[in-house]
Design a protein around this motif. Structure first.
Motif, mmCIF file in Angstrom:
data_model
loop_
_atom_site.group_PDB
_atom_site.id
_atom_site.type_symbol
_atom_site.label_atom_id
_atom_site.label_comp_id
_atom_site.label_asym_id
_atom_site.label_seq_id
_atom_site.Cartn_x
_atom_site.Cartn_y
_atom_site.Cartn_z
ATOM 1 N N MET A 1 4.897 -10.084 15.599
ATOM 2 C CA MET A 1 4.840 -9.846 14.159
ATOM 3 C C MET A 1 3.709 -8.885 13.805
ATOM 4 S SD MET A 1 5.435 -13.710 12.705
ATOM 5 C CE MET A 1 4.976 -13.218 11.042
ATOM 6 N N SER A 2 4.014 -8.005 12.868
ATOM 7 C CA SER A 2 3.041 -7.004 12.446
ATOM 8 C C SER A 2 1.956 -7.616 11.564
ATOM 9 C CB SER A 2 3.763 -5.903 11.664
ATOM 10 O OG SER A 2 2.848 -5.021 11.055
ATOM 11 N N THR A 3 0.774 -7.029 11.616
ATOM 12 C CA THR A 3 -0.313 -7.443 10.725
ATOM 13 C C THR A 3 -0.595 -6.373 9.683
ATOM 14 O OG1 THR A 3 -1.848 -6.598 12.393
ATOM 15 C CG2 THR A 3 -1.503 -8.980 12.336
ATOM 16 N N LEU A 4 0.215 -5.329 9.655
ATOM 17 C CA LEU A 4 0.007 -4.244 8.697
ATOM 18 C C LEU A 4 0.209 -4.747 7.278
ATOM 19 C CD1 LEU A 4 -0.470 -1.225 8.166
ATOM 20 C CD2 LEU A 4 2.001 -0.902 8.368
ATOM 21 N N SER A 5 -0.765 -4.497 6.420
ATOM 22 C CA SER A 5 -0.701 -4.909 5.020
ATOM 23 C C SER A 5 -0.391 -3.697 4.144
ATOM 24 C CB SER A 5 -2.037 -5.533 4.596
ATOM 25 O OG SER A 5 -2.050 -5.792 3.207
ATOM 26 N N VAL A 6 0.809 -3.685 3.571
ATOM 27 C CA VAL A 6 1.233 -2.593 2.698
ATOM 28 C C VAL A 6 1.253 -3.095 1.256
ATOM 29 C CG1 VAL A 6 3.102 -0.993 2.148
ATOM 30 C CG2 VAL A 6 2.621 -1.572 4.528
ATOM 31 N N PRO A 7 0.615 -2.399 0.309
ATOM 32 C CA PRO A 7 0.596 -2.846 -1.090
ATOM 33 C C PRO A 7 2.008 -3.008 -1.645
ATOM 34 C CG PRO A 7 -0.962 -1.064 -0.745
ATOM 35 C CD PRO A 7 -0.152 -1.163 0.504
ATOM 36 N N PRO A 8 2.231 -4.003 -2.509
ATOM 37 C CA PRO A 8 3.567 -4.223 -3.074
ATOM 38 C C PRO A 8 4.037 -3.069 -3.952
ATOM 39 C CG PRO A 8 1.941 -5.614 -4.159
ATOM 40 C CD PRO A 8 1.260 -5.012 -2.982
ATOM 41 N N VAL A 34 -9.771 7.764 2.940
ATOM 42 C CA VAL A 34 -8.765 8.050 3.969
ATOM 43 C C VAL A 34 -8.293 6.753 4.618
ATOM 44 C CG1 VAL A 34 -8.346 9.192 6.186
ATOM 45 C CG2 VAL A 34 -9.684 10.357 4.423
ATOM 46 N N VAL A 35 -9.242 5.898 4.969
ATOM 47 C CA VAL A 35 -8.907 4.612 5.579
ATOM 48 C C VAL A 35 -8.102 3.759 4.613
ATOM 49 C CG1 VAL A 35 -9.864 2.417 6.399
ATOM 50 C CG2 VAL A 35 -10.845 4.585 7.189
ATOM 51 N N ASN A 36 -8.523 3.716 3.360
ATOM 52 C CA ASN A 36 -7.857 2.878 2.363
ATOM 53 C C ASN A 36 -6.392 3.265 2.169
ATOM 54 O OD1 ASN A 36 -7.993 0.752 0.330
ATOM 55 N ND2 ASN A 36 -7.732 2.406 -1.166
ATOM 56 N N ILE A 37 -6.091 4.539 2.331
ATOM 57 C CA ILE A 37 -4.699 4.989 2.187
ATOM 58 C C ILE A 37 -3.915 4.748 3.479
ATOM 59 C CG2 ILE A 37 -3.183 6.976 1.825
ATOM 60 C CD1 ILE A 37 -5.457 8.167 0.077
ATOM 61 N N LEU A 38 -4.359 5.359 4.559
ATOM 62 C CA LEU A 38 -3.550 5.395 5.782
ATOM 63 C C LEU A 38 -3.490 4.062 6.529
ATOM 64 C CD1 LEU A 38 -4.451 8.943 7.133
ATOM 65 C CD2 LEU A 38 -2.378 8.210 5.930
ATOM 66 N N ALA A 39 -4.506 3.217 6.372
ATOM 67 C CA ALA A 39 -4.487 1.919 7.054
ATOM 68 C C ALA A 39 -3.514 0.939 6.404
ATOM 69 C CB ALA A 39 -5.889 1.313 7.071
ATOM 70 N N ARG A 41 -0.238 1.960 5.234
ATOM 71 C CA ARG A 41 1.065 2.611 5.152
ATOM 72 C C ARG A 41 1.784 2.426 6.481
ATOM 73 N NH1 ARG A 41 -1.085 2.542 0.937
ATOM 74 N NH2 ARG A 41 -1.258 4.209 -0.645
ATOM 75 N N ASP A 42 3.085 2.080 6.423
ATOM 76 C CA ASP A 42 3.826 1.878 7.663
ATOM 77 C C ASP A 42 4.254 3.225 8.251
ATOM 78 O OD1 ASP A 42 6.162 2.745 6.355
ATOM 79 O OD2 ASP A 42 6.822 0.711 5.909
ATOM 80 N N ALA A 43 4.924 3.179 9.390
ATOM 81 C CA ALA A 43 5.257 4.402 10.131
ATOM 82 C C ALA A 43 6.100 5.359 9.291
ATOM 83 C CB ALA A 43 5.987 4.041 11.424
ATOM 84 N N THR A 44 7.083 4.845 8.579
ATOM 85 C CA THR A 44 7.935 5.696 7.739
ATOM 86 C C THR A 44 7.122 6.345 6.634
ATOM 87 O OG1 THR A 44 9.879 4.306 8.171
ATOM 88 C CG2 THR A 44 9.964 5.753 6.247
ATOM 89 N N GLN A 45 6.263 5.565 5.985
ATOM 90 C CA GLN A 45 5.437 6.092 4.910
ATOM 91 C C GLN A 45 4.451 7.140 5.420
ATOM 92 O OE1 GLN A 45 3.976 2.281 3.809
ATOM 93 N NE2 GLN A 45 5.746 1.778 2.510
ATOM 94 N N LEU A 311 -6.179 -3.070 10.162
ATOM 95 C CA LEU A 311 -4.984 -3.121 11.005
ATOM 96 C C LEU A 311 -4.710 -4.516 11.541
ATOM 97 C CD1 LEU A 311 -5.108 0.198 13.103
ATOM 98 C CD2 LEU A 311 -4.145 -0.215 10.839
ATOM 99 N N VAL A 312 -5.756 -5.276 11.873
ATOM 100 C CA VAL A 312 -5.509 -6.615 12.434
ATOM 101 C C VAL A 312 -5.213 -7.650 11.337
ATOM 102 C CG1 VAL A 312 -6.930 -6.178 14.459
ATOM 103 C CG2 VAL A 312 -7.947 -7.313 12.488
ATOM 104 N N GLY A 313 -5.428 -7.297 10.086
ATOM 105 C CA GLY A 313 -5.052 -8.182 8.992
ATOM 106 C C GLY A 313 -6.139 -9.140 8.571
ATOM 107 N N SER A 314 -5.945 -9.770 7.447
ATOM 108 C CA SER A 314 -6.987 -10.602 6.826
ATOM 109 C C SER A 314 -7.044 -12.024 7.362
ATOM 110 C CB SER A 314 -6.777 -10.644 5.310
ATOM 111 O OG SER A 314 -5.491 -11.157 5.005
ATOM 112 N N SER A 315 -5.938 -12.524 7.899
ATOM 113 C CA SER A 315 -5.945 -13.901 8.407
ATOM 114 C C SER A 315 -6.716 -13.966 9.708
ATOM 115 C CB SER A 315 -4.526 -14.405 8.595
ATOM 116 O OG SER A 315 -3.832 -13.594 9.525
#
Length: 316
Positions: A1-8, A34-39, A41-45, A311-315
């Protein structure tokens, strides 16, 4: 499972490209922006952002990132901006053609990927670098290590959970006869079975070996082989049994002791984030009684730390 957090509610790729350009302008780079944006966004974005950036500013986003960022953040971001298969292909190419050949990294990537992932990596590798992956493996490796890697990337293995229990017992016996039962080792039998079995099948073979002969198959591999050949076999086996646990161990080793192996830390966090980082985090916490986030936080700093933690997520 991915840990990528993408804003709703995402801004458009065009707006992201504009915001990135603003972050680059002026004296110095706004790395936090730069980090706030690209970290997040998923691969398609990320691919759409790169298209918009090139259309609007007649420049590759990767080129601008390379000139604006530095150090470990630069290394991590240039890998992250790629799609998952592109990242693996890039890691392999760098491992084979960098200043120092990194056979450990190359072995890890090849032997921890599924057969479908490897097929995609091979296509991108050839398209991007103009050479077959098999060519670089053949040129930079040798002996049984070379034979195993070539067999592993060239074999189409089943990826389902089905297991032929009659065949499992036979393969466990074949491995015993090829190793512990005889004087010397029949390496070709190990290569045939480890490169030809599905992960589910190999995990069942390992279980049967343990039950029948009273010894872990991994221990048998370590006593019968050595060097990069041993590393490749152990990597395949551990990923067949529990890839999350395997990568947790790799991360622990990268951060244990004096100094951090940032090359390994970046490679694992960035390449596994969109695949199975949740499982890796769970295995890390289970085995080392410490959240992976805490380990990364204590071993890194600055925007590089912020990026990896995103990238590793908040949990935990």
């Amino acid at each position: 499972m991915s840990t990528l957090s993408v804003p709703p509610f995402l801004t458009s790729p065009r707006q992201d490209a504009i915001d990135l350009y603003k972050a680059f302008k002026g004296f110095g780079c706004d790395s936090a922006a730069v980090v706030n944006i690209l970290a997040h966004r998923d691969a398609t974005q990320r691919a759409l952002i790169q298209q918009e950036y090139k259309t609007m500013y007649s420049e590759e986003l990767t080129s601008r990132l390379s000139s604006e960022l530095s150090g470990n953040l630069k290394k991590a971001m240039l890998l992250w901006i790629l799609d998952p298969a592109g990242r693996d292909a890039t890691v392999l190419r760098q491992a084979f053609t960098g200043d120092a050949v990194d056979l450990q990294a190359a072995t890890e990537v090849i032997c921890s990927r599924t057969t479908s992932q490897i097929q995609t990596i091979k296509q991108i590798y050839h398209m991007r670098f103009g050479v077959q992956l098999e060519h670089d493996i053949h040129y930079h490796t040798s002996g049984d290590h070379q034979k195993l890697l070539l067999a592993y990337v060239g074999t189409l293995r089943h990826e389902g959970p089905e297991v032929d229990h009659n065949m499992v017992s036979k393969l466990a016996k074949d491995l015993y006869k090829a190793g512990e039962k005889r004087l010397g080792t029949d390496e070709n039998t190990f290569i045939r079975i480890f490169s030809g079995c599905s992960w589910a099948h190999l995990a069942a073979v390992a279980s049967s070996y343990d039950h029948t002969y009273g010894k872990k198959l991994e221990k048998a591999v370590k006593s019968e082989t050595s060097g990069y050949f041993e590393l490749a076999l152990v990597t395949i086996l551990r990923c067949a049994e529990n890839p999350g646990k395997y990568f947790a161990k790799v991360l622990r080793k990268a951060m244990k002791g004096l100094g951090t192996n940032d090359v390994t830390l970046i490679r694992v966090v960035v390449t596994r984030c969109e695949i199975d980082m949740q499982y890796i985090k769970a295995e890390y916490h289970k085995k080392y009684k410490k959240p992976l986030r805490d380990a990364i936080h204590s071993e890194t700093s600055g925007h590089y730390r912020t990026f990896l933690l995103a990238l590793v997520g908040s949990s935990p």
